[in-house]
Write a protein that holds these residues in place. Sequence first.
Motif, PDB file in Angstrom:
ATOM      1  N   PRO A 162       0.807  -1.233   0.000  1.00  0.00           N
ATOM      2  CA  PRO A 162       0.000   0.000   0.000  1.00  0.00           C
ATOM      3  C   PRO A 162       0.837   1.278   0.000  1.00  0.00           C
ATOM      4  CG  PRO A 162      -0.676  -1.440   1.803  1.00  0.00           C
ATOM      5  CD  PRO A 162       0.522  -2.054   1.168  1.00  0.00           C
ATOM      6  N   SER A 163       1.983   1.260   0.640  1.00  0.00           N
ATOM      7  CA  SER A 163       2.851   2.439   0.667  1.00  0.00           C
ATOM      8  C   SER A 163       3.402   2.746  -0.722  1.00  0.00           C
ATOM      9  CB  SER A 163       4.008   2.231   1.635  1.00  0.00           C
ATOM     10  OG  SER A 163       3.527   2.011   2.931  1.00  0.00           O
ATOM     11  N   VAL A 164       3.850   1.710  -1.400  1.00  0.00           N
ATOM     12  CA  VAL A 164       4.373   1.890  -2.753  1.00  0.00           C
ATOM     13  C   VAL A 164       3.254   2.356  -3.685  1.00  0.00           C
ATOM     14  CG1 VAL A 164       5.422   0.708  -4.725  1.00  0.00           C
ATOM     15  CG2 VAL A 164       6.232   0.222  -2.416  1.00  0.00           C
ATOM     16  N   LEU A 165       2.087   1.775  -3.553  1.00  0.00           N
ATOM     17  CA  LEU A 165       0.942   2.165  -4.374  1.00  0.00           C
ATOM     18  C   LEU A 165       0.579   3.637  -4.150  1.00  0.00           C
ATOM     19  CD1 LEU A 165      -1.219   1.288  -6.388  1.00  0.00           C
ATOM     20  CD2 LEU A 165      -2.578   0.500  -4.457  1.00  0.00           C
ATOM     21  N   ASP A 166       0.591   4.082  -2.908  1.00  0.00           N
ATOM     22  CA  ASP A 166       0.304   5.486  -2.609  1.00  0.00           C
ATOM     23  C   ASP A 166       1.328   6.414  -3.261  1.00  0.00           C
ATOM     24  OD1 ASP A 166      -1.949   4.943  -1.132  1.00  0.00           O
ATOM     25  OD2 ASP A 166      -0.932   5.037   0.801  1.00  0.00           O
ATOM     26  N   MET A 167       2.586   6.029  -3.228  1.00  0.00           N
ATOM     27  CA  MET A 167       3.612   6.861  -3.844  1.00  0.00           C
ATOM     28  C   MET A 167       3.456   6.917  -5.361  1.00  0.00           C
ATOM     29  SD  MET A 167       5.446   8.387  -1.740  1.00  0.00           S
ATOM     30  CE  MET A 167       5.713   8.385   0.001  1.00  0.00           C
ATOM     31  N   ILE A 168       3.074   5.810  -5.973  1.00  0.00           N
ATOM     32  CA  ILE A 168       2.847   5.807  -7.417  1.00  0.00           C
ATOM     33  C   ILE A 168       1.669   6.720  -7.762  1.00  0.00           C
ATOM     34  CG2 ILE A 168       2.137   4.394  -9.386  1.00  0.00           C
ATOM     35  CD1 ILE A 168       3.673   2.060  -8.009  1.00  0.00           C
ATOM     36  N   LYS A 169       0.608   6.637  -6.973  1.00  0.00           N
ATOM     37  CA  LYS A 169      -0.564   7.471  -7.231  1.00  0.00           C
ATOM     38  C   LYS A 169      -0.267   8.951  -7.023  1.00  0.00           C
ATOM     39  CE  LYS A 169      -4.157   4.077  -6.390  1.00  0.00           C
ATOM     40  NZ  LYS A 169      -5.335   3.722  -5.598  1.00  0.00           N
ATOM     41  N   ASN A 170       0.705   9.268  -6.195  1.00  0.00           N
ATOM     42  CA  ASN A 170       1.087  10.662  -5.939  1.00  0.00           C
ATOM     43  C   ASN A 170       2.379  11.038  -6.670  1.00  0.00           C
ATOM     44  OD1 ASN A 170      -1.001  11.521  -4.086  1.00  0.00           O
ATOM     45  ND2 ASN A 170      -0.150   9.969  -2.718  1.00  0.00           N
ATOM     46  N   TYR A 171       2.660  10.363  -7.754  1.00  0.00           N
ATOM     47  CA  TYR A 171       3.902  10.556  -8.508  1.00  0.00           C
ATOM     48  C   TYR A 171       4.130  12.013  -8.902  1.00  0.00           C
ATOM     49  CZ  TYR A 171       7.207  10.081 -12.386  1.00  0.00           C
ATOM     50  OH  TYR A 171       8.281  10.208 -13.217  1.00  0.00           O
ATOM     51  N   LYS A 172       3.086  12.695  -9.326  1.00  0.00           N
ATOM     52  CA  LYS A 172       3.224  14.086  -9.764  1.00  0.00           C
ATOM     53  C   LYS A 172       3.602  15.027  -8.621  1.00  0.00           C
ATOM     54  CE  LYS A 172       0.061  13.725 -13.620  1.00  0.00           C
ATOM     55  NZ  LYS A 172      -1.195  14.195 -14.214  1.00  0.00           N
ATOM     56  N   LYS A 173       3.306  14.647  -7.399  1.00  0.00           N
ATOM     57  CA  LYS A 173       3.604  15.490  -6.243  1.00  0.00           C
ATOM     58  C   LYS A 173       4.978  15.203  -5.633  1.00  0.00           C
ATOM     59  CE  LYS A 173      -1.259  15.601  -5.055  1.00  0.00           C
ATOM     60  NZ  LYS A 173      -2.259  15.157  -4.087  1.00  0.00           N
ATOM     61  N   LEU A 174       5.678  14.231  -6.165  1.00  0.00           N
ATOM     62  CA  LEU A 174       6.951  13.818  -5.590  1.00  0.00           C
ATOM     63  C   LEU A 174       8.117  14.714  -5.996  1.00  0.00           C
ATOM     64  CD1 LEU A 174       6.764   9.933  -5.945  1.00  0.00           C
ATOM     65  CD2 LEU A 174       6.244  11.324  -3.944  1.00  0.00           C
ATOM     66  N   GLU A 175       7.885  15.700  -6.841  1.00  0.00           N
ATOM     67  CA  GLU A 175       8.946  16.577  -7.318  1.00  0.00           C
ATOM     68  C   GLU A 175       9.656  17.294  -6.174  1.00  0.00           C
ATOM     69  OE1 GLU A 175      10.135  17.018 -10.377  1.00  0.00           O
ATOM     70  OE2 GLU A 175       8.766  15.509 -11.156  1.00  0.00           O
ATOM     71  N   SER A 176       8.890  17.895  -5.304  1.00  0.00           N
ATOM     72  CA  SER A 176       9.491  18.708  -4.236  1.00  0.00           C
ATOM     73  C   SER A 176       9.169  18.112  -2.880  1.00  0.00           C
ATOM     74  CB  SER A 176       8.958  20.138  -4.318  1.00  0.00           C
ATOM     75  OG  SER A 176       7.557  20.120  -4.171  1.00  0.00           O
ATOM     76  N   GLY A 177       9.618  16.906  -2.665  1.00  0.00           N
ATOM     77  CA  GLY A 177       9.305  16.235  -1.413  1.00  0.00           C
ATOM     78  C   GLY A 177      10.547  15.947  -0.591  1.00  0.00           C
ATOM     79  N   ALA A 178      10.344  15.170   0.434  1.00  0.00           N
ATOM     80  CA  ALA A 178      11.422  14.770   1.331  1.00  0.00           C
ATOM     81  C   ALA A 178      12.334  13.758   0.637  1.00  0.00           C
ATOM     82  CB  ALA A 178      10.833  14.175   2.602  1.00  0.00           C
ATOM     83  N   GLU A 179      13.376  13.364   1.333  1.00  0.00           N
ATOM     84  CA  GLU A 179      14.358  12.438   0.761  1.00  0.00           C
ATOM     85  C   GLU A 179      13.719  11.113   0.351  1.00  0.00           C
ATOM     86  OE1 GLU A 179      18.293   9.930   2.102  1.00  0.00           O
ATOM     87  OE2 GLU A 179      17.660  11.630   3.315  1.00  0.00           O
ATOM     88  N   MET A 180      12.826  10.585   1.188  1.00  0.00           N
ATOM     89  CA  MET A 180      12.180   9.309   0.879  1.00  0.00           C
ATOM     90  C   MET A 180      11.307   9.439  -0.371  1.00  0.00           C
ATOM     91  SD  MET A 180      12.140   6.283   1.796  1.00  0.00           S
ATOM     92  CE  MET A 180      11.464   4.937   2.669  1.00  0.00           C
TER      93      MET A 180
END
Length: 102
Positions: free
Chosen positions: A13-31
């Motif tokens: 579920p964690s990986v799935l959430d990150m894939i679904k939020n892929y567009k928001k990962l540009e300016s995020g934390a290190e993880m």
Amino acid sequence: MPNRKRYKKYWYPSVLDMIKNYKKLESGAEMQQRFKQAIDVTFEKLKNSPDGIDIVKAVHMVYIDDTYGITGAADQLHVSRATVQRWLSRFVYAVGKEMKYE
């Protein structure tokens, strides 16, 4: 929070959430940056595999752009619903493997 008992792997579920939020990962934390890099690497690996272009399209349609459901993506790609489900699951596991889960 998703019910983790539903999945074979606790991290799914964690990986799935990150894939679904892929567009928001540009300016995020290190993880989040690591997840973005893992997703990008998985996209590149899939482009060279058989059906890779269709898998990438399915991931974008269902998870990233959220323009189609699984059935709609299957209709657009002219494959069965089960095939799209298998592709999406395979993509999530590939990103998880790239993140060193397992």
